[in-house]
Structures are given as structure tokens and as C-alpha cells.
Write a protein that holds these residues in place. Sequence first.
Motif, PDB file in Angstrom:
ATOM      1  N   VAL A 190      -1.555   3.334   7.262  1.00 56.84           N
ATOM      2  CA  VAL A 190      -2.141   2.380   6.994  1.00 56.84           C
ATOM      3  C   VAL A 190      -1.659   1.711   5.624  1.00 56.84           C
ATOM      4  CG1 VAL A 190      -4.247   2.766   8.509  1.00 56.84           C
ATOM      5  CG2 VAL A 190      -4.159   3.288   5.875  1.00 56.84           C
ATOM      6  N   ALA A 191      -1.117   2.281   4.890  1.00 54.07           N
ATOM      7  CA  ALA A 191      -0.343   1.787   3.732  1.00 54.07           C
ATOM      8  C   ALA A 191       0.422   0.808   3.949  1.00 54.07           C
ATOM      9  CB  ALA A 191       0.305   3.005   3.029  1.00 54.07           C
ATOM     10  N   SER A 192       0.328  -0.460   3.100  1.00 49.94           N
ATOM     11  CA  SER A 192       1.202  -1.642   3.400  1.00 49.94           C
ATOM     12  C   SER A 192       2.687  -1.177   3.290  1.00 49.94           C
ATOM     13  CB  SER A 192       0.874  -2.565   2.353  1.00 49.94           C
ATOM     14  OG  SER A 192      -0.393  -3.049   2.368  1.00 49.94           O
ATOM     15  N   SER A 194       3.521   0.532   7.061  1.00 49.47           N
ATOM     16  CA  SER A 194       3.306  -0.034   8.130  1.00 49.47           C
ATOM     17  C   SER A 194       4.172  -1.376   8.362  1.00 49.47           C
ATOM     18  CB  SER A 194       1.828  -0.272   8.713  1.00 49.47           C
ATOM     19  OG  SER A 194       1.024  -0.971   7.336  1.00 49.47           O
ATOM     20  N   GLY A 211     -10.594  -1.159   8.655  1.00 47.86           N
ATOM     21  CA  GLY A 211      -9.392  -0.597   7.759  1.00 47.86           C
ATOM     22  C   GLY A 211     -10.332  -0.385   6.437  1.00 47.86           C
ATOM     23  N   SER A 215      -9.437  -0.795   3.258  1.00 51.29           N
ATOM     24  CA  SER A 215      -9.643  -1.731   2.118  1.00 51.29           C
ATOM     25  C   SER A 215     -10.662  -2.834   2.440  1.00 51.29           C
ATOM     26  CB  SER A 215      -8.337  -2.420   1.802  1.00 51.29           C
ATOM     27  OG  SER A 215      -7.440  -1.390   1.333  1.00 51.29           O
ATOM     28  N   ASP A 255      -5.018  -2.095  -0.918  1.00 52.74           N
ATOM     29  CA  ASP A 255      -3.604  -2.062  -0.997  1.00 52.74           C
ATOM     30  C   ASP A 255      -3.130  -1.762   0.464  1.00 52.74           C
ATOM     31  OD1 ASP A 255      -4.489   0.638  -0.872  1.00 52.74           O
ATOM     32  OD2 ASP A 255      -2.861   1.052  -2.668  1.00 52.74           O
ATOM     33  N   THR A 256      -4.098  -1.616   1.704  1.00 55.79           N
ATOM     34  CA  THR A 256      -3.526  -1.320   2.841  1.00 55.79           C
ATOM     35  C   THR A 256      -3.242  -2.574   3.604  1.00 55.79           C
ATOM     36  OG1 THR A 256      -5.953  -1.066   3.286  1.00 55.79           O
ATOM     37  CG2 THR A 256      -4.977   0.787   2.966  1.00 55.79           C
ATOM     38  N   ASN A 257      -2.926  -2.350   5.025  1.00 54.69           N
ATOM     39  CA  ASN A 257      -2.267  -3.456   5.809  1.00 54.69           C
ATOM     40  C   ASN A 257      -3.175  -4.379   6.308  1.00 54.69           C
ATOM     41  OD1 ASN A 257      -3.447  -1.777   7.866  1.00 54.69           O
ATOM     42  ND2 ASN A 257      -1.541  -1.113   8.224  1.00 54.69           N
ATOM     43  N   HIS A 307      -8.059  -7.695  -0.013  1.00 47.14           N
ATOM     44  CA  HIS A 307      -6.753  -7.276  -0.495  1.00 47.14           C
ATOM     45  C   HIS A 307      -5.952  -7.900  -1.725  1.00 47.14           C
ATOM     46  CE1 HIS A 307      -7.543  -5.899   3.538  1.00 47.14           C
ATOM     47  NE2 HIS A 307      -6.763  -4.973   3.431  1.00 47.14           N
ATOM     48  N   ASP A 313      -0.767   3.974  13.027  1.00 47.16           N
ATOM     49  CA  ASP A 313      -1.248   2.681  12.983  1.00 47.16           C
ATOM     50  C   ASP A 313      -0.607   1.750  14.104  1.00 47.16           C
ATOM     51  OD1 ASP A 313      -3.433   0.861  12.614  1.00 47.16           O
ATOM     52  OD2 ASP A 313      -2.790   0.383  10.465  1.00 47.16           O
TER      53      ASP A 313
END
Length: 343
Positions: A250-252, A255, A109, A111, A133-135, A168, A283
Motif C-alpha cells: 500500500v506504500a505509494s 503501488s 486504507g 491513511s 503517505d499510502t496510496n 494524504h 494491493d
Amino acid sequence: MAAEAIDRAMGALVGGALGDALGMPTQLLSPARIAALYGHVEDFVAPTADHPVSKGLPAGAITDDTEQALLLGRILVESGDRFDHARWVNALLDWERDVKARGSYDLLGPSTKRAIDAINSGVPAEEAGRGGDTNGAAMRIAPVGIMMPPEPLAALVAKVAETCQATHNTSIAIASASAVAAAVSLGISGSDWRAASGHGVAAARLGATLGHWVTGGDIAARILWAQELVRGKAEKEAIKLIVDLVGTGVASQESVPAAFAVLEVAQGDAWRAAVIAANLGGDTDTIGAIAAGMAGACAGLSNLPQDHIAELKGIDIAEVGALAEELVAARTAKTGPGKEDAA
């Protein structure tokens, strides 16, 4: 009670693997492209030969979502009460080298890749994750939920934040991972998926106060909104609502609420959650891993489809079972047998 907790711990880890593997060939594709290639994905399928990240993997293969979850679980067991930050960073670096050797570096990913590259360049691990800040944290966090009791919630969220630091260390990522870990934790205690979802929302509110603040929609509010959006809707309509309004990137803030919405549509059925996620586009493997992992924690391995579990590739179920036992033993040591309250 220990046997049931281990069954649910296995449910969380293997459920996550089911969602991961089912979404592996459809990740990064649009819903229209998925429909053109596969119709409606209902079982494990192989990726296309030109897939940007999954090409060459067989049907039923797990990806980085499951691999990193199991890696984090092992580091948690080895660390004891205080999470071994250096051990985790070194394990991630070793894992990255192994992924590169397998020719699958693109599966990392954004991040995690950015943080690992920064650490390789000499940036201190405690600073490397300040932009993540992604998942990626949420996708691998289930072992924390297995190991940590659901209460006190502050202790669970603090452990989540600790494991997020290197990759993260942001308010959004910690809130997202806290939501998933808390849902898993309450599931391990014996609660159903509805109660687990509510506990996840409470944890997201607490997690949002930790880490480096970054802009983005409030995770707790978006989970509640996403679940309400699809509640009572037919599956096809719900999928369109998740894709068009919640988002599957993929942004938290896309998703993770999407995964909770999938859990709602599936009514806590782990395999159904995996199927729904695989057809969303975007995703898919991570959304599936999170949603089916939470569902599996609430249902237990014994209630998951054994025929599909037998088709998984790249995972040793016996090793997963041993890890689940160790994580549950660590959890029991924190609460004492019979003391945990799932209410």
C-alpha cells in the motif's frame, strides 16, 4: 469532441472499476496463494470464505477504490471552482459509517482510516492528513484528472493537493496522486497511454514539492525505473519483476510505480492491465484500479470489454455516465470548447 471526452471519462471511471473488481478477491494474497487458489486469474472470481477483507463479496464486486473515486467526483462537481473541504470530510465520514454498517470497515486504507479517526476525535481536517503517505489518494484521484485540463500542470497538481489535504497531505501521496491524475487528464484530451505516462511523471515531480515532506523514494524516478524494468518483457517475467523489485504494497512508492509498470506491460489495454494487476498479489485491487483507470482514460469506454462491464456489481453505470458528463462540463468551462491542446 465533448462526446469523445465523455467516452474517455467513462473509460477512466469504469476502467478503474474493472481493475478494482478483478483484484478484489486477490488483494492481500501472495502470488503463490493466488496461483494455488485460482491458477491465473483471467476473469472475475469470488473471494475465499476466510478472506481477511473481501469475504462475502460476490465475483465482480467493486471496493472502496471505486466507491471513493465516485464520491470524490460528486464532491468536485458540487464544490465548483473551490474544492469544498468541509463537504469532502463530511462525505468521507458518512461513507465510513456506511462502510461500517455493511461490515466492511477493514477495506478502508490505513491513511484514510487514521485521518478519519483523527477527525472523529476532534483533530482539524487540515491537520489530519499530515501523515498520510499510502496510496488512498492515488486510487480515487481519477475524477480530478477528468475535471482538470492537463495544462497548466501547476493548476492540476494544486487541485490534486487540495483534495489530498484531509487524508494524504504528504509529498509522496500528492506526487503519486498527481501522476495518476495527470495521466488521466491527458488521456481525456485524446492522447495515448505513452504520452499520458510521461505527463504523469512531470506531475509527480511537481507534486513532490507540496504537502508535508516524508521520507521515501522519489515517485517520478520510480515510475520511470519501473516502466523501464518491464519494457519489452514477457508478461510472466514482468509480473515477477514488479512483485520482487517494484513492490505491490500500500506504500505509494510501491503501488503507484507498479501501476505504471502494469500499464507498460499491458501496452495500454485496460482489461489486460486489470488481469496483470490481479495476479501480482499485495494491493491488487488498487494497482488494478489505477492502471486500468489510466488505460481506460486513453482508450475510452467504447473500447473496453462490454461483457465484463456488464458483470460488475455495486456500480450504476448510468450514474457514472451522469457524473462523467458533469466532470467534463466543468473541464470544458475551464478551457472553452476546442481550446484544449492535448500535445
